[in-house]
Scaffold this motif. Sequence first.
Motif, short mmCIF file in Angstrom:
data_model
loop_
_atom_site.label_atom_id
_atom_site.label_comp_id
_atom_site.label_asym_id
_atom_site.label_seq_id
_atom_site.Cartn_x
_atom_site.Cartn_y
_atom_site.Cartn_z
N TYR A 1 -6.59 7.68 -5.66
CA TYR A 1 -6.35 6.16 -5.17
C TYR A 1 -6.54 5.12 -6.58
O TYR A 1 -5.74 4.10 -6.39
N LEU B 1 1.36 4.00 -2.91
CA LEU B 1 0.87 5.39 -2.88
C LEU B 1 1.87 6.56 -2.90
O LEU B 1 1.43 7.43 -3.08
N THR C 1 0.95 -1.22 -0.05
CA THR C 1 0.09 -0.08 -0.04
C THR C 1 0.84 1.51 -0.14
O THR C 1 0.75 2.09 -0.68
N THR D 1 -3.43 2.73 -7.53
CA THR D 1 -3.65 1.14 -7.22
C THR D 1 -4.21 0.38 -8.25
O THR D 1 -4.23 -0.92 -7.96
N THR E 1 -0.85 12.75 -2.12
CA THR E 1 -1.26 12.03 -0.90
C THR E 1 -0.69 12.58 0.42
O THR E 1 0.47 12.82 0.56
N ALA F 1 -10.04 1.28 2.32
CA ALA F 1 -10.15 2.49 2.08
C ALA F 1 -11.62 2.95 2.28
O ALA F 1 -12.47 1.93 2.18
N VAL G 1 -7.15 5.83 3.80
CA VAL G 1 -6.61 4.56 3.45
C VAL G 1 -5.69 4.00 4.74
O VAL G 1 -4.82 4.98 4.91
#
Length: 106
Positions: free
Chosen positions: A99, A16, A12, A103, A40, A71, A65
């Motif tokens: 996001y 990000l 993760t 991802t 972010t 999330a 998240v």
Amino acid sequence: MSHQPGEAALCTAGALIDGLGYERVKSDDKAIQAARFGETLMAWTSGKPASWPVTPKGPGPWLIVDVVGRAKPLPVDAQGNARLELSASPVYILTEANYQQLTRAR
């Protein structure tokens, strides 16, 4: 072999923040650590849990998240302000569109 929470946290975080610019975000509470990686915002505490007001930059909708990739919507008031309940486990604040982009399967 099974997947462990630490592995999910690394995936993760990598998804990000990989390759994005860094900007430290200051707080009046010395226990709160925060930084912006691209668009972010990442935040956590170095001590006990804390409540922290933030105003996400730009239009939402916004997500919060956790380190294992869960999330959920981040509610903001009419002025665009939100309140984060922080702990030693980092959270990531970003737009839903960002996001999805960060991802997506490559």
